[in-house]
Scaffold this motif. Sequence first.
Motif, PDB file in Angstrom:
ATOM      1  N   GLU A  52       5.509  -4.384   5.308  1.00  0.00           N
ATOM      2  CA  GLU A  52       5.755  -3.818   3.987  1.00  0.00           C
ATOM      3  C   GLU A  52       7.222  -3.426   3.829  1.00  0.00           C
ATOM      4  OE1 GLU A  52       3.369  -0.600   2.483  1.00  0.00           O
ATOM      5  OE2 GLU A  52       4.424  -0.695   0.579  1.00  0.00           O
ATOM      6  N   MET A  53       7.829  -2.992   4.930  1.00  0.00           N
ATOM      7  CA  MET A  53       9.260  -2.672   4.852  1.00  0.00           C
ATOM      8  C   MET A  53      10.042  -3.841   4.242  1.00  0.00           C
ATOM      9  SD  MET A  53       9.872   0.451   5.940  1.00  0.00           S
ATOM     10  CE  MET A  53      11.657   0.404   6.183  1.00  0.00           C
ATOM     11  N   LYS A 105       0.801  -1.212   0.000  1.00  0.00           N
ATOM     12  CA  LYS A 105       0.000   0.000   0.000  1.00  0.00           C
ATOM     13  C   LYS A 105       0.847   1.282   0.000  1.00  0.00           C
ATOM     14  CE  LYS A 105      -3.596   2.490   2.384  1.00  0.00           C
ATOM     15  NZ  LYS A 105      -2.731   3.680   2.269  1.00  0.00           N
ATOM     16  N   ALA A 106       1.779   1.362   0.957  1.00  0.00           N
ATOM     17  CA  ALA A 106       2.574   2.586   1.043  1.00  0.00           C
ATOM     18  C   ALA A 106       3.395   2.778  -0.221  1.00  0.00           C
ATOM     19  CB  ALA A 106       3.489   2.540   2.273  1.00  0.00           C
ATOM     20  N   TYR A 107       3.873   1.674  -0.767  1.00  0.00           N
ATOM     21  CA  TYR A 107       4.679   1.762  -1.972  1.00  0.00           C
ATOM     22  C   TYR A 107       3.819   2.220  -3.144  1.00  0.00           C
ATOM     23  CZ  TYR A 107       9.066   0.549  -4.294  1.00  0.00           C
ATOM     24  OH  TYR A 107      10.276   0.588  -4.948  1.00  0.00           O
ATOM     25  N   ARG A 108       2.587   1.694  -3.177  1.00  0.00           N
ATOM     26  CA  ARG A 108       1.688   2.101  -4.255  1.00  0.00           C
ATOM     27  C   ARG A 108       1.341   3.576  -4.095  1.00  0.00           C
ATOM     28  NH1 ARG A 108      -1.582  -2.353  -4.297  1.00  0.00           N
ATOM     29  NH2 ARG A 108      -3.047  -1.373  -2.884  1.00  0.00           N
ATOM     30  N   ASP A 109       1.127   3.990  -2.852  1.00  0.00           N
ATOM     31  CA  ASP A 109       0.866   5.406  -2.611  1.00  0.00           C
ATOM     32  C   ASP A 109       2.033   6.264  -3.092  1.00  0.00           C
ATOM     33  OD1 ASP A 109      -1.503   4.681  -1.501  1.00  0.00           O
ATOM     34  OD2 ASP A 109      -0.897   4.999   0.580  1.00  0.00           O
ATOM     35  N   ALA A 110       3.247   5.703  -3.011  1.00  0.00           N
ATOM     36  CA  ALA A 110       4.433   6.446  -3.462  1.00  0.00           C
ATOM     37  C   ALA A 110       4.580   6.379  -4.979  1.00  0.00           C
ATOM     38  CB  ALA A 110       5.690   5.904  -2.783  1.00  0.00           C
ATOM     39  N   GLY A 111       3.662   5.674  -5.639  1.00  0.00           N
ATOM     40  CA  GLY A 111       3.648   5.693  -7.099  1.00  0.00           C
ATOM     41  C   GLY A 111       4.181   4.455  -7.779  1.00  0.00           C
ATOM     42  N   VAL A 112       4.465   3.406  -7.029  1.00  0.00           N
ATOM     43  CA  VAL A 112       5.024   2.201  -7.641  1.00  0.00           C
ATOM     44  C   VAL A 112       4.092   1.021  -7.383  1.00  0.00           C
ATOM     45  CG1 VAL A 112       6.966   0.606  -7.692  1.00  0.00           C
ATOM     46  CG2 VAL A 112       7.369   3.052  -7.338  1.00  0.00           C
ATOM     47  N   ASP A 113       3.617   0.414  -8.457  1.00  0.00           N
ATOM     48  CA  ASP A 113       2.680  -0.698  -8.318  1.00  0.00           C
ATOM     49  C   ASP A 113       3.332  -1.982  -8.831  1.00  0.00           C
ATOM     50  OD1 ASP A 113       0.601  -2.497  -8.321  1.00  0.00           O
ATOM     51  OD2 ASP A 113      -0.892  -0.997  -8.907  1.00  0.00           O
TER      52      ASP A 113
END
Lengths: 352, 352
Positions: free
Chosen positions: B298-299, A8-16
């Motif tokens: 997630e980390m 989720k956090a990574y997707r929020d940062a723009g990477v899916d």
Amino acid sequence: MSTQGQSKAYRDAGVDIDLAQNLLQRVKAKISATRRPEALAPIGGFGGLFQLDLSKYRQPVLVASVDGVGTKLTVAAMMDKHDTVGFDIVNHCINDIAVQGAEPLYFLDYIGIGKLRSPLYEQVLEGAAEACRLQNVTLLGGETAEMPGMYGNDYDLVGSITGVVEKDRIITGDRIAPGHVAIGMASSGLHTNGYSLARRVLFAQAGLDVHDRPEGLGGGSLGEALLEPHVCYWPAIRAALAENLALDGLAHITGGGLYDNVPRVLPEGVAVRFDASAIPTPPIFRLIQELGQVDPYEMYRVFNMGAGMVWFVPPAAADRALALIGESGFAAWVIGEVTPGAGKVTIDNVES
Amino acid sequence: MSTQGQSKAYRDAGVDIDLAQNLLQRVKAKISATRRPEALAPIGGFGGLFQLDLSKYRQPVLVASVDGVGTKLTVAAMMDKHDTVGFDIVNHCINDIAVQGAEPLYFLDYIGIGKLRSPLYEQVLEGAAEACRLQNVTLLGGETAEMPGMYGNDYDLVGSITGVVEKDRIITGDRIAPGHVAIGMASSGLHTNGYSLARRVLFAQAGLDVHDRPEGLGGGSLGEALLEPHVCYWPAIRAALAENLALDGLAHITGGGLYDNVPRVLPEGVAVRFDASAIPTPPIFRLIQELGQVDPYEMYRVFNMGAGMVWFVPPAAADRALALIGESGFAAWVIGEVTPGAGKVTIDNVES
């Protein structure tokens, strides 16, 4: 998702990460269709595996090259058509090693993109896979890097190729001598070079749109003319190698045009004099030259101007070379001759 | 200029062909220093030539990979320090094929850039060349594409590598079985993955600057911690291969962390249980986790969290593996064990 990890956090940062995997699945069949018998590993492992068939070679030399499509990608984006650039990168890479006589073996692609999206991604990869399949090249691996904020709405497309040639059959240009004939093979247009200048002239200065149909382009749109895929010359070169034609030098005419690319294969003591009037120049080049008031000599330094590949053969082999190129489905003409000289390229009859 | 052609209009359009050539000259010596005896051609030809030494192999399999540095480049730009990313791309590529047991042979670089400039260009190439030299890899070729308007002030850096391994010595992971020990090799930090999330947390959310020295980083700056070069694990792997250690599986921990990268090498019927408390996690990861309130699981999906490479060895080989890694100058620890299961990775003792 099959793991404890959340994206989720990574997707929020723009990477899916999941999207990339899902889109890759859609083109897997096309990629699998490019597998030569020497390719061992299924895609998805860390590196692609390619077992060289040693029974076919005495002293195999690997020939490798890397290249990009340049800002032709911007035109692809303007047209929202992304399959042809896949052909461009593969064919460009193949040509770059074919000029040394190498049979292309495997290709790897890299897509750098701000925001991964469909169907752009599948179009690019399907184009590249199809271009590989047509030339019996394995699409052995690739990488897609989603880099938010770095590419904006753009993307970059890079290819890397490895081929193989017998050591004593490497085409070096060393045998090019005064009297040798220069044969030009027809290009389809700009191929993958000179797009920054072309875009500046056509779009920024002349205010044209990719969907415009300027007079002289034969009814096609400007975008179509600009996206014409880079021609792959390997089939003709392969045919010449198969019958031991005296193919003494090959130059792939990319950025730098005839001026910069031909000297790279010339031995000491020779020069080349080209006749521009012998090269049928596609109308897109005239359009750029006229609208941009570009110095006609600079046109030949930036663009291929109609000759995407130059063969150097002894005079006795010229007719056979031309016939063979024709049989392979390409147009070609005698466009120049080798003279004594200091490595310089001269182009006569340049139209201003 | 040595030709009739002028590059004025092209330069006005933002592309300076001569500058690229001049800058390349400055790093030519460093590139030449990477030449293995098998490398035949001088740089500057169309493709790089590499003659495989057939006396060394029975059934040579080429292993190829392509990768990028990702948005670590943005941090390099913020620090205006561009040599370490050269190390990153080379080391990343080497690791990607070393996990299959391949000796790296040759590397090609691609730089896509909006506006070519010095000393950025030389720094990148010198870093890449030095990284190649240290691992006996030939920097066989490369391409620099100046693309005005496409990258803004940024650039992208892509690498492609080819190595070789005997067919019957490819490390496939097939022999990994319940009871096998997972050894983690220390990473230096993020390596080349997770930078979009890291930048979002550290710069966009927490408002930190690359020159800040947050508590916990041991006095160093944030930019320095983020630019720590990707570790090249090949020397330890080479040492293990040289003494026929039972190195049954290797996973390079890149994007996707332990969760996504380890399953790629597991055969059917096994799973892996890691102990997070056995992995000394560099402080930069804790900083990101705390400031971003990132889900601790997630980390481990986004970052390597301190283990950049995982070895799978039978219990009897574990001590020797650890000793050998230590002799090669790396830190490593037993971080998990293989169990019966369905390919899943579980991580215990994750710190929230």
